[in-house]
Enzyme design. Structure first.
Site, mmCIF file in Angstrom:
data_model
loop_
_atom_site.group_PDB
_atom_site.id
_atom_site.type_symbol
_atom_site.label_atom_id
_atom_site.label_comp_id
_atom_site.label_asym_id
_atom_site.label_seq_id
_atom_site.Cartn_x
_atom_site.Cartn_y
_atom_site.Cartn_z
ATOM 1 N N GLU A 113 1.733 -6.637 11.464
ATOM 2 C CA GLU A 113 1.246 -6.431 10.094
ATOM 3 C C GLU A 113 2.297 -5.756 9.229
ATOM 4 O OE1 GLU A 113 -2.303 -4.079 10.829
ATOM 5 O OE2 GLU A 113 -1.284 -2.269 10.181
ATOM 6 N N ASN A 153 0.813 -1.218 0.000
ATOM 7 C CA ASN A 153 0.000 0.000 0.000
ATOM 8 C C ASN A 153 0.851 1.275 0.000
ATOM 9 O OD1 ASN A 153 -2.379 1.410 0.045
ATOM 10 N ND2 ASN A 153 -2.875 0.969 2.186
ATOM 11 N N GLU A 156 -8.055 -11.605 9.882
ATOM 12 C CA GLU A 156 -8.784 -10.348 9.673
ATOM 13 C C GLU A 156 -9.600 -10.414 8.381
ATOM 14 O OE1 GLU A 156 -6.196 -6.960 9.419
ATOM 15 O OE2 GLU A 156 -7.849 -5.520 9.549
ATOM 16 N N ARG A 192 0.871 -11.085 13.463
ATOM 17 C CA ARG A 192 0.009 -10.614 12.366
ATOM 18 C C ARG A 192 0.687 -10.596 11.000
ATOM 19 N NH1 ARG A 192 -4.355 -8.681 12.081
ATOM 20 N NH2 ARG A 192 -4.011 -6.607 11.230
ATOM 21 N N TRP A 194 4.594 6.403 13.620
ATOM 22 C CA TRP A 194 4.337 5.788 12.329
ATOM 23 C C TRP A 194 4.082 6.874 11.340
ATOM 24 C CZ3 TRP A 194 -0.140 5.609 9.295
ATOM 25 C CH2 TRP A 194 -1.292 6.153 9.888
ATOM 26 N N TYR A 213 -7.567 7.636 12.292
ATOM 27 C CA TYR A 213 -7.234 6.552 11.362
ATOM 28 C C TYR A 213 -8.045 5.302 11.697
ATOM 29 C CZ TYR A 213 -4.370 3.421 8.563
ATOM 30 O OH TYR A 213 -3.938 2.516 7.635
ATOM 31 N N ASP A 260 -7.302 -1.820 17.636
ATOM 32 C CA ASP A 260 -6.033 -1.531 16.965
ATOM 33 C C ASP A 260 -5.572 -0.128 17.343
ATOM 34 O OD1 ASP A 260 -3.893 -1.299 15.242
ATOM 35 O OD2 ASP A 260 -4.986 -1.941 13.447
ATOM 36 N N GLU A 291 -3.931 -4.454 19.484
ATOM 37 C CA GLU A 291 -3.002 -4.570 18.346
ATOM 38 C C GLU A 291 -2.101 -3.345 18.211
ATOM 39 O OE1 GLU A 291 -5.114 -5.160 14.687
ATOM 40 O OE2 GLU A 291 -3.431 -4.416 13.501
ATOM 41 N N ASP A 338 -6.256 -3.482 1.515
ATOM 42 C CA ASP A 338 -5.104 -3.267 0.633
ATOM 43 C C ASP A 338 -4.329 -4.559 0.383
ATOM 44 O OD1 ASP A 338 -4.728 -2.192 3.499
ATOM 45 O OD2 ASP A 338 -2.656 -2.625 2.929
ATOM 46 N N HIS A 352 -2.737 1.159 16.182
ATOM 47 C CA HIS A 352 -1.990 1.684 15.034
ATOM 48 C C HIS A 352 -0.680 2.353 15.451
ATOM 49 C CE1 HIS A 352 -6.063 1.462 13.019
ATOM 50 N NE2 HIS A 352 -5.283 0.772 12.215
ATOM 51 N N ARG A 370 -13.613 -6.076 15.754
ATOM 52 C CA ARG A 370 -12.691 -5.015 16.134
ATOM 53 C C ARG A 370 -13.472 -3.718 16.231
ATOM 54 N NH1 ARG A 370 -7.777 -2.576 12.360
ATOM 55 N NH2 ARG A 370 -9.118 -0.797 12.033
ATOM 56 N N HIS A 415 -2.927 -10.273 9.021
ATOM 57 C CA HIS A 415 -3.441 -9.010 8.502
ATOM 58 C C HIS A 415 -4.339 -9.297 7.299
ATOM 59 C CE1 HIS A 415 -2.074 -4.873 6.663
ATOM 60 N NE2 HIS A 415 -3.235 -4.761 7.259
ATOM 61 N N HIS A 445 -14.402 -5.293 11.101
ATOM 62 C CA HIS A 445 -14.191 -3.948 11.644
ATOM 63 C C HIS A 445 -15.536 -3.299 11.931
ATOM 64 C CE1 HIS A 445 -10.032 -3.166 9.602
ATOM 65 N NE2 HIS A 445 -10.147 -4.396 10.058
HETATM 66 C C1 CS2 Z 1 -4.879 -1.885 9.816
HETATM 67 C C2 CS2 Z 1 -4.743 -1.601 8.349
HETATM 68 O O1 CS2 Z 1 -6.070 -3.803 9.221
HETATM 69 C C3 CS2 Z 1 -5.390 -3.281 10.086
HETATM 70 O O2 CS2 Z 1 -5.149 -3.772 11.152
HETATM 71 O O3 CS2 Z 1 -3.816 -1.573 10.607
HETATM 72 O O4 CS2 Z 1 -5.774 -0.718 8.010
HETATM 73 C C4 CS2 Z 1 -3.415 -0.993 7.903
HETATM 74 O O5 CS2 Z 1 -3.242 0.242 8.512
HETATM 75 C C5 CS2 Z 1 -3.367 -0.897 6.418
HETATM 76 O O6 CS2 Z 1 -3.457 -2.179 5.895
HETATM 77 C C6 CS2 Z 1 -2.118 -0.191 5.926
HETATM 78 O O7 CS2 Z 1 -1.986 -0.367 4.565
HETATM 79 MG MG MG Z 2 -3.604 -2.960 12.200
#
Ligand code: CS2
Ligand code: MG
Length: 403
Positions: free
Chosen positions: A262, A37, A339, A283, A403, A159, A210, A236, A316, A212, A147, A312, A122
């Site tokens: 991930e 991605n 996921e 992950r 990040w 995000y 998550d 996560e 994407d 992030h 989640r 993961h 999600h």
């Molecule tokens: C996320 C994703 O799925 C997840 O757990 O963290 O949205 C991740 O940020 C994206 O795949 C990044 O490309």
């Molecule tokens: Mg994630």
């Protein structure tokens, strides 16, 4: 079975995907996902310019040898671009071998270890009330693992949470957009969210969250501790994982299970976290961690320490990755959860697939190979569009945050 041709297909049916297609003298073709991605064209070039010339004429059955040649032979080891390219070749070769054997891929990986693959979805909402509604809606769809992410009071954009009614997509602009972040409101908000969600949904549903990578180790420890009453399935990416000792600090304060990986692309990213029992779920996934061949090695190391898989599976990662991940998940002994962020109808049309969802679980299907194909004529109607992930800056002074 000799490799006679290979090509990279870049398309954007709703979002960007990079796919490797390998052709053989037996008339069989194999597919691998190579999507990274926001850096898609780097992998496309790596494959096109540096890998495909080395594949022509090779025996498609020699999966392990090909993996080692691409990994060791490049001299420059690891990294997301290299490992996604190797993953695409590896996935396509497993697809070919399974097609040649006339078996679904999971049979070649040792056969099914379970009847079906538990997936998590999600549930995202603009606030707590909306997120609770989304959790209940997904529960109605049959999901047993959910989640939950919600907007945070005082932060305009968070995000993982969609704006308006559009489904959430991580890469949201043709240049990185900037989101304002503040840790304190987030740390206050998330326990309130899970208090409301747990009350609404009861004890029988697995709940996940998550972070992030947005917290420092001590902030992450605080959150993990505050979330203990709600008995999460996992927390996560609580803090960035380049330094495994950050996770030791979280562990010292909390029994909330931790998931990470991930962004990992190699066993070496996972090794210390697994061996020192600093995490509970790994992950790493097929496309970014060197394909089926390398992911099996990661899972085998994890099994020694009772760490389970939790691949993961955001949008994407293409349906080709999802198909391969489901064969892996059905067969691997220490499976945890997969996921599931459903792809758009446009994406599903470009990638016809045998996998299916049924009441919170998925199955890869019984078609020989990994069961995912590409409609190249349709794919050609969706040209690449540059799209990037956002960055975070601290709300009060604009400092670039994690990040
Ligand atoms: C996320 C994703 O799925 C997840 O757990 O963290 O949205 C991740 O940020 C994206 O795949 C990044 O490309
Ligand atoms: Mg994630």
């Amino acid at each position: 079975m000799k490799i006679t041709a290979a090509r990279v297909i870049v398309c954007s049916p709703g979002r960007n995907f990079v796919t490797l297609k390998i052709e053989t003298d037996q008339g069989l073709t194999g597919l691998g996902d190579a999507t990274l991605n926001g850096r898609e064209l780097a992998v496309a070039s790596y494959l096109q310019d540096h890998v495909i010339p080395c594949l022509i004429g090779r025996d498609a059955h020699r999966i392990e040898d090909t993996w080692q040649v691409l990994y060791r032979g490049a001299y420059w080891r690891r990294g997301p671009v290299t490992m996604s390219a190797i993953a695409a070749v590896d996935t396509a070769l497993w697809d070919l071998k399974a097609k040649a054997a006339g078996m679904p891929l999971y049979q070649l990986l040792g056969g099914a270890s379970r009847e079906r693959v538990m997936v998590y979805c999600h549930a995202n909402g603009r606030d707590i009330e909306h997120t609770v509604d989304e959790v209940l809606r997904h529960r109605e769809m049959g999901y047993v693992a959910i989640r939950a992410q919600s907007g945070v009071p005082g932060l305009a954009k968070v995000y993982g949470v969609a704006s308006g009614d559009q489904p959430y997509e991580p890469a949201d602009a043709d240049l990185p957009s900037e989101h304002a972040w503040a840790t304190e409101p987030y740390l206050r908000h998330v326990p309130r969210l899970f208090d409301a969600v747990r009350r609404a949904v009861g004890d029988e549903v697995h709940l996940l969250h998550d972070v992030h990578h947005r917290l420092t180790p001590i902030e992450a420890a605080r959150l993990a501790k505050d979330l203990e009453p709600y008995r999460l399935f996992w927390l996560e990416d609580a803090t960035p994982a380049e330094n495994p000792d950050g996770f030791r600090l979280i562990r010292q304060h909390s029994t909330t299970p931790l998931a990470v990986g991930e962004v990992f692309n190699s066993l070496w990213d996972c090794k210390a976290l697994i061996e020192q029992q600093l995490i509970d779920y790994i992950r790493a996934t097929v496309v970014h961690a060197g394909g089926i061949t390398h992911l099996r090695r990661i899972a085998d190391l994890a099994a020694l320490y009772q760490v389970r898989t939790g691949c993961h599976g955001a949008t994407d990662l293409s349906p080709v990755c999802m198909g391969a991940a489901l064969h892996f998940g059905l067969s691997v002994s220490n499976f945890g959860v997969q996921e599931h962020m459903p792809h758009s109808a446009e994406t599903d049309a470009v990638f016809p697939h045998a996998y299916r969802f049924d009441a919170g679980y998925m199955h890869p299907g019984e078609v020989p190979g990994h069961g995912v194909e590409i409609d190249e004529a349709l794919a050609a109607r969706y040209p690449y569009r540059r799209a990037y992930l956002p960055v975070n800056r601290l709300q009060h002074d604009g400092t670039l945050w994690h990040w």
